[in-house]
Design a protein around this motif. Sequence first.
Motif, PDB file in Angstrom:
ATOM      1  N   ILE A  99      53.617  68.899   7.246  1.00 26.16           N
ATOM      2  CA  ILE A  99      53.473  67.589   6.618  1.00 26.16           C
ATOM      3  C   ILE A  99      54.864  67.112   6.216  1.00 26.16           C
ATOM      4  CG2 ILE A  99      51.143  68.059   5.747  1.00 26.16           C
ATOM      5  CD1 ILE A  99      52.384  68.377   2.955  1.00 26.16           C
ATOM      6  N   LYS A 100      55.000  65.828   5.970  1.00 25.05           N
ATOM      7  CA  LYS A 100      56.273  65.270   5.528  1.00 25.05           C
ATOM      8  C   LYS A 100      56.545  65.677   4.092  1.00 25.05           C
ATOM      9  CE  LYS A 100      58.751  60.853   5.119  1.00 25.05           C
ATOM     10  NZ  LYS A 100      59.168  61.037   3.716  1.00 25.05           N
ATOM     11  N   LYS A 101      57.798  65.947   3.778  1.00 29.04           N
ATOM     12  CA  LYS A 101      58.175  66.264   2.409  1.00 29.04           C
ATOM     13  C   LYS A 101      58.118  64.995   1.555  1.00 29.04           C
ATOM     14  CE  LYS A 101      61.154  70.295   3.076  1.00 29.04           C
ATOM     15  NZ  LYS A 101      62.468  70.891   2.753  1.00 29.04           N
ATOM     16  N   VAL A 102      57.326  65.031   0.501  1.00 31.70           N
ATOM     17  CA  VAL A 102      57.130  63.841  -0.322  1.00 31.70           C
ATOM     18  C   VAL A 102      58.350  63.545  -1.173  1.00 31.70           C
ATOM     19  CG1 VAL A 102      56.117  65.023  -2.319  1.00 31.70           C
ATOM     20  CG2 VAL A 102      55.469  62.660  -1.818  1.00 31.70           C
ATOM     21  N   THR A 103      59.171  64.553  -1.446  1.00 33.97           N
ATOM     22  CA  THR A 103      60.301  64.377  -2.352  1.00 33.97           C
ATOM     23  C   THR A 103      61.590  64.002  -1.637  1.00 33.97           C
ATOM     24  OG1 THR A 103      60.729  66.754  -2.260  1.00 33.97           O
ATOM     25  CG2 THR A 103      59.393  65.936  -4.082  1.00 33.97           C
ATOM     26  N   TYR A 108      52.710  77.944  10.891  1.00 32.21           N
ATOM     27  CA  TYR A 108      54.119  77.583  10.699  1.00 32.21           C
ATOM     28  C   TYR A 108      54.220  76.105  10.359  1.00 32.21           C
ATOM     29  CZ  TYR A 108      54.380  75.167  15.248  1.00 32.21           C
ATOM     30  OH  TYR A 108      54.207  74.289  16.284  1.00 32.21           O
ATOM     31  N   ASP A 109      55.409  75.694   9.932  1.00 32.12           N
ATOM     32  CA  ASP A 109      55.704  74.267   9.843  1.00 32.12           C
ATOM     33  C   ASP A 109      57.110  74.027  10.361  1.00 32.12           C
ATOM     34  OD1 ASP A 109      57.621  74.114   7.459  1.00 32.12           O
ATOM     35  OD2 ASP A 109      55.889  74.998   6.459  1.00 32.12           O
ATOM     36  N   THR A 110      57.450  72.776  10.545  1.00 34.93           N
ATOM     37  CA  THR A 110      58.725  72.461  11.192  1.00 34.93           C
ATOM     38  C   THR A 110      59.880  72.330  10.202  1.00 34.93           C
ATOM     39  OG1 THR A 110      58.286  70.085  11.140  1.00 34.93           O
ATOM     40  CG2 THR A 110      57.549  71.281  13.085  1.00 34.93           C
ATOM     41  N   HIS A 111      59.612  72.557   8.914  1.00 36.85           N
ATOM     42  CA  HIS A 111      60.674  72.530   7.915  1.00 36.85           C
ATOM     43  C   HIS A 111      61.276  73.921   7.689  1.00 36.85           C
ATOM     44  CE1 HIS A 111      59.629  68.428   6.845  1.00 36.85           C
ATOM     45  NE2 HIS A 111      58.368  68.799   6.690  1.00 36.85           N
ATOM     46  N   GLY A 112      60.641  74.949   8.165  1.00 36.03           N
ATOM     47  CA  GLY A 112      61.035  76.334   7.893  1.00 36.03           C
ATOM     48  C   GLY A 112      59.883  77.001   7.171  1.00 36.03           C
ATOM     49  N   ILE A 113      59.861  76.856   5.850  1.00 33.48           N
ATOM     50  CA  ILE A 113      58.681  77.177   5.050  1.00 33.48           C
ATOM     51  C   ILE A 113      58.520  76.052   4.031  1.00 33.48           C
ATOM     52  CG2 ILE A 113      57.713  78.697   3.278  1.00 33.48           C
ATOM     53  CD1 ILE A 113      58.842  81.064   4.696  1.00 33.48           C
ATOM     54  N   TYR A 114      57.457  75.311   4.166  1.00 30.46           N
ATOM     55  CA  TYR A 114      57.155  74.229   3.229  1.00 30.46           C
ATOM     56  C   TYR A 114      55.645  74.106   3.037  1.00 30.46           C
ATOM     57  CZ  TYR A 114      56.948  69.628   1.049  1.00 30.46           C
ATOM     58  OH  TYR A 114      56.673  68.595   0.191  1.00 30.46           O
TER      59      TYR A 114
END
Length: 281
Positions: A30-34, A93-99
């Motif tokens: 998901i997109k990082k909200v911050t 997994y996610d595409t941020h690394g771990i988020y």
Amino acid sequence: MIPLPSPKVSVDWLLKQLDDPNLIILDATIKKVTSEETANNPGLQIKGARFFDIKKSFSETNTNLPNMVPSAQEFEIACRSLGICSHHKIIIYDTHGIYSSPRAWWMFTIMGHKNVAILDGGLPAWMKQALPTETKPKNPLHYKKGDFKAIYNSAMVVDLAKMLSETNASDSIILDARSHGRFYGTAPEPRNDLKSGHIPNSFSLPYTRLLHNGHLLPKEKLNEIFDDFDIENKRLIFSCGSGITACIILVAAHMCGYKKLQVYDGSWSEWGQIDGIPIEC
């Protein structure tokens, strides 16, 4: 079935398992909200991955709060539509690394599926080694319907009513995964309708302290961080902005051997919008 070796696995481990017919790989990005940061390599996925859509398929939709846990029935139906069966080994997994991958891990865990792990380093670590990827499909794929069965464990989830009583409980401790600035009210909330500050008697533990270059820190380093808090033999309740990064701390605590782990699902998205509720800065 041989159980997964840990709540997290390495890219080298996953590479060796790619041909396992009992393996399901899920992309829970998901997109990082911050931040305005976009996902790394958004058009690519690990070969054979399926999209675990936290926002649309794996969250309660009949609420104004983001990312709330769906019912066991809704979770079960969404899993079956992805072709997931109860015997599958699941790597997330996610595409941020771990988020956001720990959030998906936590949901599977509270729904009774134990053979699940996150990919340490996520897609960036996978691509750093030039391992097999493919272009994400433009339209959702259709899979043979799975037989996943959800058995919901409500003891791992804390709601608002319970949270109000936990602020003065001596047998629990609340750890907040947001930044220090948001916790102490010196930085704005990303959602304009939320007050600043933190839940009374909670402690600040930004999830970023537990990560390095998209990987969870080694267990000994995680233990050193948790040793800063008086948490031995206590229930640990994790909170954040909307229930996503709280799960990063929960996975780390689980890896360190802590057992009594809960997430305040509404987190600050709920607490910070209610008039008359106690807030500290």
